[in-house]
Write an enzyme that holds these catalytic residues in place. Structure first.
Site, PDB file in Angstrom:
ATOM      1  N   TYR A 227     -16.179   8.861   8.797  1.00  0.00           N
ATOM      2  CA  TYR A 227     -15.500   8.863   7.500  1.00  0.00           C
ATOM      3  C   TYR A 227     -15.857  10.142   6.758  1.00  0.00           C
ATOM      4  O   TYR A 227     -14.979  10.830   6.213  1.00  0.00           O
ATOM      5  CB  TYR A 227     -15.899   7.640   6.680  1.00  0.00           C
ATOM      6  CG  TYR A 227     -15.285   7.612   5.305  1.00  0.00           C
ATOM      7  CD1 TYR A 227     -13.953   7.262   5.122  1.00  0.00           C
ATOM      8  CD2 TYR A 227     -16.035   7.950   4.169  1.00  0.00           C
ATOM      9  CE1 TYR A 227     -13.383   7.242   3.855  1.00  0.00           C
ATOM     10  CE2 TYR A 227     -15.473   7.937   2.901  1.00  0.00           C
ATOM     11  CZ  TYR A 227     -14.151   7.578   2.748  1.00  0.00           C
ATOM     12  OH  TYR A 227     -13.588   7.565   1.497  1.00  0.00           O
TER      13      TYR A 227
ATOM     14  N   SER B  95     -10.460  12.519  -2.296  1.00  0.00           N
ATOM     15  CA  SER B  95     -11.528  12.593  -1.322  1.00  0.00           C
ATOM     16  C   SER B  95     -12.557  11.501  -1.609  1.00  0.00           C
ATOM     17  O   SER B  95     -12.213  10.335  -1.801  1.00  0.00           O
ATOM     18  CB  SER B  95     -12.160  13.990  -1.350  1.00  0.00           C
ATOM     19  OG  SER B  95     -13.195  14.108  -0.407  1.00  0.00           O
TER      20      SER B  95
ATOM     21  N   SER C 117       0.040   0.980  -1.559  1.00  0.00           N
ATOM     22  CA  SER C 117       0.157  -0.483  -1.534  1.00  0.00           C
ATOM     23  C   SER C 117      -0.950  -1.165  -2.319  1.00  0.00           C
ATOM     24  O   SER C 117      -0.735  -2.229  -2.916  1.00  0.00           O
ATOM     25  CB  SER C 117       0.157  -0.989  -0.089  1.00  0.00           C
ATOM     26  OG  SER C 117      -1.056  -0.651   0.567  1.00  0.00           O
TER      27      SER C 117
END
Length: 295
Positions: A156, A142, A11
């Site tokens: 994260y 990544s 998106s």
């Protein structure tokens, strides 16, 4: 028609650029995203309009990488329409910042479900088709945080470290089947990801950390000031796909940031080769392209 590519998280950001770039190069691209009739209705419509205006083989498909049924339905849709899947770009993900203790279990599970298990679901969904056609490429988007620990970004980093380990294991296991697995590690780029970063929710626990509690804002400010062009990532994805099978690098570091990550990748490759030799697996894990009209 070019190879068939599935891109997750299309998106905005890297996913959007990757989808548009590959479609402009005559690839048949399935740009996937959540909520195509809701939150992402605008981006979905923009991609459809671009496809119509430029006569591109660019399709929008509803897909939530955290939902088994959604993943399975989306991949069936691609197979029904295109008949095969040649490349999967695991791009969907988001950031989480703050003192690690202040990250709730729910938050920790959610980011792992997207950034790590999302790739697990996608790989499991496409690999039977790639094995059948004896060719394929898994690309994992990544981060430099997949190799080093960035203060205030513990979960994260954990999600990206886990994904890199998975991607490397796939590299070894799939080599003899004609399927490649690679990792791209972007530096800091000005993309919409900075608008979607989640913050640690248990703020009462942060109070005991003093100055450490302010690291997240400092890091976010530094990342937000990044000047790189995110199109670089889309271009690297394109070059990776067009690199002949068996000659692709396992890891590619792209953009600004800690230069030592490149050195770390090189050292890791040397150590891993030693491990593979020690276990008598060096030859078995070398990529040998299978016979395929698509490669």
């Amino acid at each position: 028609m070019g190879k068939v590519v599935v891109v997750t998280g299309a998106s905005t950001g890297f996913g959007r650029l990757i989808s548009e770039t590959l479609a402009s190069k005559n690839y048949q691209v399935f740009a996937t995203m959540r909520n195509v009739n809701g939150k992402n209705a605008g981006p979905a419509q923009q991609l459809r309009e671009l496809a119509k205006r430029e006569s591109l083989a660019l399709h929008v498909v509803e897909l939530d990488v955290t939902d088994d049924g959604s993943v399975e339905h989306a991949i069936r849709t691609v197979i029904d329409e295109a008949g095969r899947i040649d490349v999967l770009v695991n791009n969907a993900g988001y950031g989480l910042m703050g003192v690690t203790e202040a990250v709730t279990l729910e938050q920790a599970q959610r980011i792992m479900d997207t950034n790590f298990f999302g790739a697990v679901r996608m790989n499991r969904a496409v690999l039977p088709h790639m094995r059948k056609q004896k060719s394929g490429l898994l690309i994992h988007i990544s981060s430099g945080a997949g190799r080093v620990v960035v203060p205030s970004m513990g979960f994260y980093c954990a999600s990206k470290w886990a994904m890199e380990a998975l991607a490397e294991e796939y590299r070894y296991e799939l080599a003899g089947l004609g399927i490649d697995s690679v990792i791209i590690q972007p530096g800091a780029y000005p993309t919409a990801v900075f608008n979607n970063i989640e913050r640690a929710a248990d703020t009462t626990r942060e109070e005991a950390y003093g100055a450490v509690n302010g690291i997240a804002d400092r890091i976010l400010g530094m990342l937000g000031a990044a000047k790189g062009n995110p199109q670089e990532i889309a271009d690297v994805v394109l070059r990776t796909i067009e690199t002949p099978p068996g000659r692709r690098k396992l890891r590619q570091r792209v953009g600004s940031g800690v230069q030592g990550i490149v050195d770390l990748n090189q050292l890791s490759a040397t150590v891993q080769e030693t491990i593979l030799v020690a276990f008598g697996m060096a030859k078995l894990t070398k990529f040998e392209p299978q016979s395929s009209a698509m490669d």
